[in-house]
Design a protein around this motif. Structure first.
Motif, PDB file in Angstrom:
ATOM      1  N   ILE A   1      16.785  32.977  20.552  1.00 55.97           N
ATOM      2  CA  ILE A   1      16.078  33.834  19.794  1.00 55.97           C
ATOM      3  C   ILE A   1      14.959  34.761  19.942  1.00 55.97           C
ATOM      4  O   ILE A   1      14.793  35.832  19.771  1.00 55.97           O
ATOM      5  CB  ILE A   1      15.418  32.905  18.526  1.00 55.97           C
ATOM      6  CG1 ILE A   1      16.514  32.373  17.653  1.00 55.97           C
ATOM      7  CG2 ILE A   1      14.450  33.554  17.435  1.00 55.97           C
ATOM      8  CD1 ILE A   1      16.036  30.923  16.888  1.00 55.97           C
TER       9      ILE A   1
ATOM     10  N   TRP B   1      16.637  41.497  15.256  1.00 56.39           N
ATOM     11  CA  TRP B   1      16.226  40.466  14.659  1.00 56.39           C
ATOM     12  C   TRP B   1      17.396  39.978  13.600  1.00 56.39           C
ATOM     13  O   TRP B   1      17.245  38.571  13.175  1.00 56.39           O
ATOM     14  CB  TRP B   1      15.062  41.306  13.656  1.00 56.39           C
ATOM     15  CG  TRP B   1      15.898  42.336  12.562  1.00 56.39           C
ATOM     16  CD1 TRP B   1      16.005  43.565  13.195  1.00 56.39           C
ATOM     17  CD2 TRP B   1      16.587  42.148  11.464  1.00 56.39           C
ATOM     18  NE1 TRP B   1      16.275  44.254  11.977  1.00 56.39           N
ATOM     19  CE2 TRP B   1      16.823  43.349  10.982  1.00 56.39           C
ATOM     20  CE3 TRP B   1      16.452  41.272  10.769  1.00 56.39           C
ATOM     21  CZ2 TRP B   1      17.363  43.791  10.038  1.00 56.39           C
ATOM     22  CZ3 TRP B   1      17.331  41.229   9.455  1.00 56.39           C
ATOM     23  CH2 TRP B   1      17.555  42.352   8.848  1.00 56.39           C
TER      24      TRP B   1
ATOM     25  N   ALA C   1      18.655  37.003  15.479  1.00 52.74           N
ATOM     26  CA  ALA C   1      17.742  35.822  15.320  1.00 52.74           C
ATOM     27  C   ALA C   1      17.862  35.215  14.232  1.00 52.74           C
ATOM     28  O   ALA C   1      17.724  33.954  14.247  1.00 52.74           O
ATOM     29  CB  ALA C   1      16.234  36.513  15.893  1.00 52.74           C
TER      30      ALA C   1
ATOM     31  N   ALA D   1      11.603  33.690  15.511  1.00 51.80           N
ATOM     32  CA  ALA D   1      12.348  34.443  14.754  1.00 51.80           C
ATOM     33  C   ALA D   1      11.247  35.071  13.735  1.00 51.80           C
ATOM     34  O   ALA D   1      11.842  36.384  13.455  1.00 51.80           O
ATOM     35  CB  ALA D   1      13.091  33.364  13.783  1.00 51.80           C
TER      36      ALA D   1
END
Length: 102
Positions: A12, A21, A24, A48
């Motif tokens: 992550i 993102w 993640a 995250a």
């Protein structure tokens, strides 16, 4: 090798460093459905939140922050800083002020 919370957290963080993102978030979702050894910990959630924050995805960062608390994990300074950074990037001063006063 079966992934655990630490290996997921590292993945992550790597996604966040590259602006990925969405990946993640996907990893956190996999962790949330996983067994005891792979449940998200504070490090995974914070990574995250940071990944989302760097990309301006403040709503996802806020959702992750709330998920962390729902999972019984107490946010620490690093978690709060990651969330506040995401709100700053998104120019969400009112939301940041609310978090600051928690």
């Amino acid at each position: 090798v079966v992934p655990d919370a630490y290996s997921y957290s590292a993945a992550i963080s790597a996604c966040g460093a590259e602006g990925r993102w969405e990946e993640a978030l996907n990893l956190i979702k996999i962790m949330q459905r996983g067994g005891r050894r792979s449940r998200p910990n504070k490090i995974a959630y914070t990574a995250a939140i940071s990944a989302c924050g760097r990309s301006g995805e403040w709503e996802h960062a806020m959702e992750l922050f709330n998920d962390m608390k729902k999972d019984g994990l107490q946010p620490d300074r690093v978690s709060y800083n990651a969330l506040l950074y995401s709100l700053r990037v998104a120019d969400k001063a009112d939301e940041a002020y609310e978090i600051w006063n928690e």
